[in-house]
Design an enzyme around this catalytic site. Sequence first.
Site, mmCIF file in Angstrom:
data_model
loop_
_atom_site.group_PDB
_atom_site.id
_atom_site.type_symbol
_atom_site.label_atom_id
_atom_site.label_comp_id
_atom_site.label_asym_id
_atom_site.label_seq_id
_atom_site.Cartn_x
_atom_site.Cartn_y
_atom_site.Cartn_z
ATOM 1 N N SER A 37 0.753 -0.746 -0.166
ATOM 2 C CA SER A 37 -0.075 0.278 0.869
ATOM 3 C C SER A 37 1.276 1.207 -0.093
ATOM 4 O O SER A 37 2.141 1.392 0.123
ATOM 5 C CB SER A 37 -0.661 -0.078 1.717
ATOM 6 O OG SER A 37 -1.515 1.175 1.044
ATOM 7 N N TYR A 59 -2.683 -1.259 10.461
ATOM 8 C CA TYR A 59 -2.617 -1.399 9.259
ATOM 9 C C TYR A 59 -1.008 -0.845 8.252
ATOM 10 O O TYR A 59 -0.413 -2.173 7.948
ATOM 11 C CB TYR A 59 -4.222 -1.240 8.033
ATOM 12 C CG TYR A 59 -3.293 -1.272 6.920
ATOM 13 C CD1 TYR A 59 -3.875 -2.034 6.040
ATOM 14 C CD2 TYR A 59 -3.768 -0.144 5.780
ATOM 15 C CE1 TYR A 59 -4.130 -2.406 4.419
ATOM 16 C CE2 TYR A 59 -3.422 -0.644 4.847
ATOM 17 C CZ TYR A 59 -3.777 -2.015 4.021
ATOM 18 O OH TYR A 59 -3.709 -1.890 2.606
#
Length: 283
Positions: A136, A149
């Site tokens: 990401s 996360y």
Amino acid sequence: MSTKVFYITGTSSGFGRDLVLDLNQRGHKVIATARSLHKIEDLAKLDNVKIQQLDVTDKPAILQQKIDEAITFFGKIDALVNNAGYSQTGCFEELTDAEIRKVYDTNVFGTVNLTKAILPHFRSTETESTICTITSLGGTVSFPVCSAYTSSKFALEGFFEALDGELKMSQQPVKVLIVAPGAFRTEFMGNIQKSKEDIDAYKPVKDYIDTSFKQFSVTGGVPKIGAKLMADAMLKEGSAEGKEIPLRLPIGSDAAKYMLDKFKRESEVCEAWKPYAAEADAQ
Ligand SMILES: NC(=O)c1ccc[n+]([C@@H]2O[C@H](COP(=O)([O-])OP(=O)(O)OC[C@H]3O[C@@H](n4cnc5c(N)ncnc54)[C@H](OP(=O)(O)O)[C@@H]3O)[C@@H](O)[C@H]2O)c1
């Protein structure tokens, strides 16, 4: 074009599903996996697609059995796509030990264990194999409310950057690719797990982040296009044709911008503090 065999995790929705469809349309063979087989039964109806139940948090021995079985479907696997993942939100102080461990079990340990299960097969083949891991923009830049996360994605970046070095130094024919998407309109936002604890003192932070997250449903990229770019990079086709594919590829101009801003900021700091750092050098 030589037909390749792709093994993809988390294909019930989002990038995973779109990648299966994209690669299938290009004429490649795909083993699509999901925690619940009923969510991907339609994919099994496509020519050259096999489906397999796979929860990446299963024990390493089970993951090994799944990979061994999957190799028999088409006689080999050429590329692993580590796509399965989800986000746990909550401010640092609110996140419980269990919430953090759970997201690490999927995003980090699941991905690492599955990759370990396939590496002996990749080493045994003569043609170059590919390991593509979807991290990401949050694997390079962290944000408030996203520490669980983003830190899991930072961990993946560290694992796969080191693996890339190990494979290159030992001349094993495996290409490592880290794909770092920005915001995309998959099921990702809807699948976010919110922390159970709620500390009032952090309300302004959470209100701000809630508003930004809501914008992603409008400004986020189109998953099919993201999946196409990932396939292009793995196959060196389309937008990636004729290019040397780097270890880390941002997907989405938000990803490129946030990552570039951070690299610039950090490089300015390192430049300015180089003499200070050098004071510690051996005399
Ligand atoms: N969309 C974005 O904005 C964005 C941005 C940056 C990075 N990413 C990354 O892109 C990847 C794909 O996400 P997405 O955006 O396509 O979201 P998504 O639509 O929610 O897809 C996530 C997939 O992961 C699967 N999954 C979750 N836990 C799993 C487990 N333990 N074992 C196997 N599969 C599991 C889900 O399956 P179930 O149906 O079983 O839950 C689902 O198929 C993720 O790694 C995510 O972190 C997404």
